[in-house]
Write an enzyme that holds these catalytic residues in place. Structure first.
Site, short mmCIF file in Angstrom:
data_model
loop_
_atom_site.label_atom_id
_atom_site.label_comp_id
_atom_site.label_asym_id
_atom_site.label_seq_id
_atom_site.Cartn_x
_atom_site.Cartn_y
_atom_site.Cartn_z
N TYR A 75 18.16 50.76 -41.67
CA TYR A 75 17.94 51.63 -40.51
C TYR A 75 17.06 50.91 -39.47
O TYR A 75 17.42 50.82 -38.29
CB TYR A 75 17.28 52.96 -40.92
CG TYR A 75 16.63 53.65 -39.74
CD1 TYR A 75 17.41 54.25 -38.76
CD2 TYR A 75 15.24 53.63 -39.56
CE1 TYR A 75 16.82 54.84 -37.64
CE2 TYR A 75 14.65 54.21 -38.46
CZ TYR A 75 15.44 54.81 -37.50
OH TYR A 75 14.86 55.38 -36.39
N1 NAD Z 1 12.39 60.91 -36.08
C1 NAD Z 1 11.74 59.77 -36.23
O1 NAD Z 1 10.86 59.65 -37.09
C2 NAD Z 1 12.03 58.60 -35.32
C3 NAD Z 1 11.10 57.55 -35.24
C4 NAD Z 1 11.38 56.47 -34.41
C5 NAD Z 1 12.56 56.44 -33.68
N2 NAD Z 1 13.44 57.46 -33.78
C6 NAD Z 1 14.67 57.39 -33.01
O2 NAD Z 1 14.76 58.52 -32.15
C7 NAD Z 1 16.12 58.89 -31.97
C8 NAD Z 1 16.28 60.38 -32.21
O3 NAD Z 1 15.86 60.67 -33.53
P1 NAD Z 1 15.71 62.16 -34.06
O4 NAD Z 1 14.56 62.20 -34.99
O5 NAD Z 1 15.77 63.11 -32.92
O6 NAD Z 1 17.04 62.27 -34.95
P2 NAD Z 1 18.14 63.44 -34.94
O7 NAD Z 1 19.05 63.18 -36.09
O8 NAD Z 1 17.48 64.75 -34.88
O9 NAD Z 1 18.90 63.20 -33.57
C9 NAD Z 1 19.92 62.26 -33.39
C10 NAD Z 1 20.99 62.95 -32.59
O10 NAD Z 1 22.01 62.02 -32.30
C11 NAD Z 1 23.28 62.64 -32.52
N3 NAD Z 1 24.22 61.55 -32.80
C12 NAD Z 1 24.16 60.65 -33.82
N4 NAD Z 1 25.18 59.77 -33.72
C13 NAD Z 1 25.90 60.12 -32.61
C14 NAD Z 1 27.04 59.58 -31.97
N5 NAD Z 1 27.68 58.51 -32.45
N6 NAD Z 1 27.48 60.17 -30.84
C15 NAD Z 1 26.86 61.26 -30.33
N7 NAD Z 1 25.77 61.81 -30.90
C16 NAD Z 1 25.29 61.25 -32.03
C17 NAD Z 1 23.05 63.59 -33.68
O11 NAD Z 1 24.00 64.64 -33.75
C18 NAD Z 1 21.65 64.11 -33.36
O12 NAD Z 1 21.68 65.25 -32.53
C19 NAD Z 1 16.93 58.03 -32.92
O13 NAD Z 1 17.51 56.97 -32.18
C20 NAD Z 1 15.91 57.49 -33.89
O14 NAD Z 1 16.28 56.24 -34.41
C21 NAD Z 1 13.19 58.56 -34.56
#
Ligand code: NAD
Length: 330
Positions: A141
């Site tokens: 990841y």
């Molecule tokens: N939550 C954490 O701890 C964290 C930490 C650092 C970075 N991030 C990054 O932040 C971003 C958002 O994370 P989050 O916690 O909100 O996760 P999340 O799973 O809640 O949100 C991700 C969203 O992307 C959508 N999605 C995934 N693949 C897709 C695709 N191919 N086409 C269209 N939509 C798609 C999902 O349906 C979801 O709504 C991510 O890129 C993640 O890597 C998250």
């Protein structure tokens, strides 16, 4: 200003959308709902579909030609799943992001903010990192995030798009107005497991007690998701300054304070009536000791400082856990 948020039905993207709305910026949402929630898109222009779907992205831009910038949050994010399914994770996070940025360039979009992660760093001895620290992702990841950053830097170097990667540390909490929060009933991160243990009256398992931290438990930089969201508003408003003349750049978003899992439990128990007991167990696949940011770059370039501490993050997570089931269909 109008912007497009990929993954805008997810935890962070939906909160960014709320912060944008509060700041007078109109968000358009593109989300496949693979993990996102339709409820989080209510009242917001929403396209259900995949970021790699070129004709769909073309339609979004044809119907919203004023879109000035994209916040690219869409990704799969579960570390142990990425260990078990690296092909699926590279396809979802890297291959689809490559397609997506191509669709954005074709549609004349010149600014993108990318959701990257503090988990890509190789932490030094005191676990603090800044944007110049070494990169050593410890899970598929995390590596997808590092690969995307490198790929975007190469693309921005010669193509008509500039890309700012925001490296989030460990988001907790929910929108303080409770419009959105974590969509999962049973989130797998430490605070989620802690809330679950509290609800069920069972001990909380500290996964990993032999890390070389001050108390052996993992260390994290817990940043309130609303603070993360307002940082995106600042980055949209100050995009040029944030890049400092470069075609691509990176900024850490964290509080600057490292909190161990044991300290998180202490903070949690100071907020709840019935304290949670703990037991120590081994680490989960892909787990790391962790890191916190020591960088002042976000303050300098975005004029952003986190407004909330860990106790507010815990309180808002608990408030959200209480109302979540009423707001989201089962
Ligand atoms: N939550 C954490 O701890 C964290 C930490 C650092 C970075 N991030 C990054 O932040 C971003 C958002 O994370 P989050 O916690 O909100 O996760 P999340 O799973 O809640 O949100 C991700 C969203 O992307 C959508 N999605 C995934 N693949 C897709 C695709 N191919 N086409 C269209 N939509 C798609 C999902 O349906 C979801 O709504 C991510 O890129 C993640 O890597 C998250």
């Amino acid at each position: 200003m109008k912007i497009l948020i990929s993954g805008g039905a997810g935890y962070i993207g939906s909160t960014v959308a709320s912060a944008c709305l509060d700041a007078g910026i109109t968000p358009v949402i593109l989300d496949s709902l693979v993990t996102g929630r339709r409820e989080f898109t209510e009242g917001r222009p929403f396209y259900q579909g995949d970021i790699a779907d070129g004709p769909l992205v073309d339609r979004v831009f044809a119907e919203h030609p004023e879109i000035e910038a994209v916040v690219h949050c869409a990704a799969l994010i579960v570390v142990p799943d990425s260990v078990g399914d690296p092909l699926g994770y590279y396809r979802a996070n890297v291959a689809k992001s490559l397609d997506f940025v191509g669709h954005l360039i074709r549609n004349g979009c010149q600014k993108m903010i990318f959701s990257s992660s503090g988990s890509i760093y190789l932490p030094g001895e005191d676990f603090s990192v800044d944007e110049d620290s070494g990169i050593a992702p410890q899970s598929p990841y995390a590596r997808t995030k590092a690969v995307c950053e490198g790929m975007f830097a190469d693309i921005a170097a010669t193509q008509p798009i500039r890309i700012l990667s925001l490296r989030y540390f460990n988001p907790i909490g929910a929108d303080p107005r409770m419009r959105t929060g974590l969509q999962l009933r049973r989130p797998s991160h430490a605070l989620g497991k802690l809330i679950e243990a509290h609800e069920e009256g069972v001990p909380f398992r500290i996964t990993g007690t032999d890390w070389p931290t001050r108390d052996g438990s993992g260390i994290r930089d817990y940043v309130h998701v609303w603070d993360l969201a307002t940082a995106h508003v600042a980055a949209l408003r100050r995009f040029e300054a944030a890049l400092g003349g470069a075609r691509s750049s990176v900024i850490n978003l964290g509080t600057g304070t490292g909190t161990t899992v044991t300290e998180l439990v202490t903070a949690f128990n100071s907020v709840v009536d019935t304290p949670v007991a703990v037991v120590g167990t081994g680490p989960r696949p892909g787990d790391v000791a962790g890191a916190f940011t020591r960088s002042g770059r976000a303050g300098r370039l975005l004029g952003w400082e986190p407004q909330f501490g860990i106790v507010e993050g815990i309180r808002d997570s608990l408030r959200w856990a209480e109302i979540r089931d009423r707001l989201l269909a089962p």
